[in-house]
Design an enzyme around this catalytic site. Structure first.
Site, mmCIF file in Angstrom:
data_model
loop_
_atom_site.group_PDB
_atom_site.id
_atom_site.type_symbol
_atom_site.label_atom_id
_atom_site.label_comp_id
_atom_site.label_asym_id
_atom_site.label_seq_id
_atom_site.Cartn_x
_atom_site.Cartn_y
_atom_site.Cartn_z
ATOM 1 N N LEU A 96 73.948 30.118 58.845
ATOM 2 C CA LEU A 96 73.049 28.818 58.223
ATOM 3 C C LEU A 96 74.430 28.081 57.337
ATOM 4 O O LEU A 96 75.114 27.308 56.577
ATOM 5 C CB LEU A 96 72.800 29.513 56.609
ATOM 6 C CG LEU A 96 71.756 28.790 56.440
ATOM 7 C CD1 LEU A 96 70.928 27.004 56.705
ATOM 8 C CD2 LEU A 96 71.061 29.427 55.433
ATOM 9 N N GLY A 97 75.380 29.819 56.601
ATOM 10 C CA GLY A 97 76.492 27.935 56.124
ATOM 11 C C GLY A 97 77.540 28.122 56.862
ATOM 12 O O GLY A 97 77.501 26.831 56.704
ATOM 13 N N ASN A 156 56.930 35.665 57.396
ATOM 14 C CA ASN A 156 57.859 36.485 57.520
ATOM 15 C C ASN A 156 56.934 37.873 57.642
ATOM 16 O O ASN A 156 57.426 39.046 58.690
ATOM 17 C CB ASN A 156 59.095 36.749 56.962
ATOM 18 C CG ASN A 156 59.980 34.980 57.075
ATOM 19 O OD1 ASN A 156 60.505 34.725 56.093
ATOM 20 N ND2 ASN A 156 59.603 35.043 58.293
ATOM 21 N N LYS A 181 57.138 32.049 52.039
ATOM 22 C CA LYS A 181 57.650 32.616 53.217
ATOM 23 C C LYS A 181 57.787 33.673 53.716
ATOM 24 O O LYS A 181 57.468 34.718 54.991
ATOM 25 C CB LYS A 181 59.298 31.914 53.029
ATOM 26 C CG LYS A 181 59.690 32.265 54.266
ATOM 27 C CD LYS A 181 60.973 30.838 54.344
ATOM 28 C CE LYS A 181 61.217 30.949 55.790
ATOM 29 N NZ LYS A 181 63.103 31.222 56.030
ATOM 30 N N GLY A 212 78.148 32.063 58.246
ATOM 31 C CA GLY A 212 77.443 32.779 59.773
ATOM 32 C C GLY A 212 76.866 31.294 60.279
ATOM 33 O O GLY A 212 77.181 30.337 59.659
HETATM 34 P P1 NAD Z 1 74.679 35.567 59.750
HETATM 35 O O1 NAD Z 1 74.970 36.990 60.084
HETATM 36 O O2 NAD Z 1 74.602 34.140 61.095
HETATM 37 O O3 NAD Z 1 75.733 35.413 58.307
HETATM 38 C C1 NAD Z 1 75.586 35.604 56.975
HETATM 39 C C2 NAD Z 1 77.304 35.935 57.228
HETATM 40 O O4 NAD Z 1 78.048 36.417 56.057
HETATM 41 C C3 NAD Z 1 78.527 36.502 58.452
HETATM 42 O O5 NAD Z 1 79.212 36.004 58.487
HETATM 43 C C4 NAD Z 1 79.103 37.599 57.515
HETATM 44 O O6 NAD Z 1 80.028 38.593 58.390
HETATM 45 C C5 NAD Z 1 79.452 37.273 56.105
HETATM 46 N N1 NAD Z 1 79.111 37.987 55.071
HETATM 47 C C6 NAD Z 1 78.695 39.322 54.792
HETATM 48 N N2 NAD Z 1 79.171 40.287 54.448
HETATM 49 C C7 NAD Z 1 79.724 39.033 53.354
HETATM 50 C C8 NAD Z 1 81.179 39.741 52.521
HETATM 51 N N3 NAD Z 1 81.349 40.516 51.758
HETATM 52 N N4 NAD Z 1 81.701 38.107 51.858
HETATM 53 C C9 NAD Z 1 81.886 36.768 52.445
HETATM 54 N N5 NAD Z 1 80.694 37.538 53.889
HETATM 55 C C10 NAD Z 1 79.930 37.686 54.888
HETATM 56 O O7 NAD Z 1 73.012 34.963 59.153
HETATM 57 P P2 NAD Z 1 72.215 33.674 58.911
HETATM 58 O O8 NAD Z 1 71.607 33.680 60.064
HETATM 59 O O9 NAD Z 1 73.706 32.686 58.327
HETATM 60 O O10 NAD Z 1 71.571 33.886 57.867
HETATM 61 C C11 NAD Z 1 71.772 34.224 56.416
HETATM 62 C C12 NAD Z 1 70.768 34.227 55.261
HETATM 63 O O11 NAD Z 1 70.080 33.332 55.275
HETATM 64 C C13 NAD Z 1 69.797 35.444 55.693
HETATM 65 O O12 NAD Z 1 69.145 36.093 54.848
HETATM 66 C C14 NAD Z 1 69.216 34.829 56.360
HETATM 67 O O13 NAD Z 1 67.832 35.350 56.984
HETATM 68 C C15 NAD Z 1 68.682 33.600 56.064
HETATM 69 N N6 NAD Z 1 68.273 31.706 57.153
HETATM 70 C C16 NAD Z 1 68.450 31.701 57.897
HETATM 71 C C17 NAD Z 1 68.392 30.693 58.420
HETATM 72 C C18 NAD Z 1 69.433 30.275 59.649
HETATM 73 O O14 NAD Z 1 69.095 29.767 60.409
HETATM 74 N N7 NAD Z 1 69.908 31.137 60.432
HETATM 75 C C19 NAD Z 1 67.290 30.135 58.152
HETATM 76 C C20 NAD Z 1 66.568 30.430 56.797
HETATM 77 C C21 NAD Z 1 67.152 31.655 56.203
HETATM 78 O O1 KPL Z 2 60.848 32.261 59.789
HETATM 79 C C1 KPL Z 2 61.179 32.974 61.097
HETATM 80 C C2 KPL Z 2 62.278 33.620 61.159
HETATM 81 O O2 KPL Z 2 61.836 34.257 62.147
HETATM 82 O O3 KPL Z 2 63.041 34.925 60.510
HETATM 83 C C3 KPL Z 2 59.996 32.761 61.797
HETATM 84 C C4 KPL Z 2 58.555 32.064 60.591
HETATM 85 C C5 KPL Z 2 59.082 33.697 62.380
HETATM 86 C C6 KPL Z 2 60.048 31.665 62.776
HETATM 87 O O4 KPL Z 2 60.538 32.472 63.658
#
Ligand code: NAD
Ligand code: KPL
Length: 294
Positions: free
Chosen positions: A10-11, A181, A177, A8
């Protein structure tokens, strides 16, 4: 080879920034074998295209980054781990708390680490991943087997040129964090507004002090550094002001019709309250209000 489970936002940020050719996504069982292709927009400069292969059977990664949502993590790892060596460090990137402890308890012999990141990535349209916010990432061990690997893992992640720090107290950092949140995300989802606007809303003003009192009791009960409710409110509001125009991840999930991570934020705090005999009606109320939005 660094494997990434969860292709997704972050990945894809990590896959685009780590050295090309050294990264593979972990497929879901039966997933098509064509490489993942997308455009990546870095913070500065032109966008470029990224191609990431899927991890092949028999390939053994030296590191596994887990970037699924908190609610998907356990099932995703149950499917992926049988083909990954038991010595491979697992780095969990999930927001909130609860999923990390589930993983550490399910695989006590494996090296389990967690990361807390303030980097921001999103996918505004199909095939495009945007590095939307510059931050930093802290990585630390969740169990004793992970402890000796922290510095090495931090160095491997730093090859991305993103800012990465080893962290001795990763649980403490995850708690910090979580507090932020817990004080912002649910309010933005229920009120359907950007982070900064919650501060002016009667619903927020009605519940933020009792919420901070609950969190203050919980921090003391679990042995985290104690904070007064007033200090908690100040740090929550400092972040709400600093990110005033942001759509929180929880509001974004609700708007896109995706499951939220509420069970690992206010829901986690409500469950913890039950375990410790601490009343957490505001965390429970916010959890239920967000659950009703899906
Ligand atoms: P996202 O939904 O964009 O990505 C998650 C991915 O995991 C999706 O592509 C989904 O298809 C995949 N997935 C789900 N089940 C699966 C499985 N069984 N096998 C393989 N793949 C699978 O979410 P994201 O925004 O990338 O966030 C991921 C985590 O990172 C969350 O916990 C989020 O809170 C945390 N996070 C994200 C950010 C950000 O900027 N996106 C920043 C900090 C923390
Ligand atoms: O971490 C966040 C989130 O949206 O999950 C904050 C700090 C609230 C920034 O949007």
């Amino acid at each position: 080879m660094i494997a990434i489970l969860g292709a997704g936002s972050l990945g894809r940020l990590w896959a685009a920034t780590l050295p090309a050719g050294q990264v593979a996504f972990v497929p879901r069982p039966g997933q098509a074998p064509e490489p993942a292709r997308y455009r990546f927009q870095p913070l500065v400069g032109e966008s470029f295209s990224v191609t990431v292969p899927w991890l092949q059977r028999g390939q053994s990664p030296e590191l596994l980054l887990v970037t699924t949502k908190a609610g998907d993590t356990l099932e995703a790892l149950k499917a992926a781990l049988p083909s990954i060596a038991s010595s491979t460090p697992i780095v969990l990137f999930q927001n909130g708390l609860g999923s990390q402890q589930q993983v550490a308890a399910t695989w006590p012999q494996r090296p389990v680490l967690a990361a807390s990141t303030t980097e921001g990535a999103n996918r505004p349209e199909q095939g495009l991943t945007v590095h939307a916010g510059c931050g930093a990432t802290w990585v630390g061990a969740l169990n004793p087997t992970g402890q000796p690997l922290v510095n090495r893992v931090a160095q491997q992640l730093a090859e991305s040129r993103l800012e990465v720090h080893p962290e001795q107290d990763i649980l403490g950092r995850l708690w910090q964090k979580l507090v932020i949140n817990a004080g912002i995300n649910a309010f933005t989802a229920v009120l359907d507004c950007p982070n900064g606007e919650i501060l002016e809303q009667p619903f927020y003003q009605r519940w933020i002090n009792p919420l901070c009192r609950e969190i203050s009791h919980l921090l003391a009960a679990v042995g985290q550094p104690e904070h007064t409710p007033e200090a908690l409110r100040e740090s929550i509001e400092a972040v709400a002001r600093r990110t005033a125009t942001n759509t929180s991840s929880m509001r974004a999930d609700v708007l896109a019709g995706r499951p939220t991570e509420i069970d690992f934020i206010n829901g986690y705090l409500a469950r913890l309250g039950q375990q410790h005999g601490i009343a957490t009606p505001v965390n429970q109320m916010l959890t239920e209000r967000v659950q009703q939005l899906n």
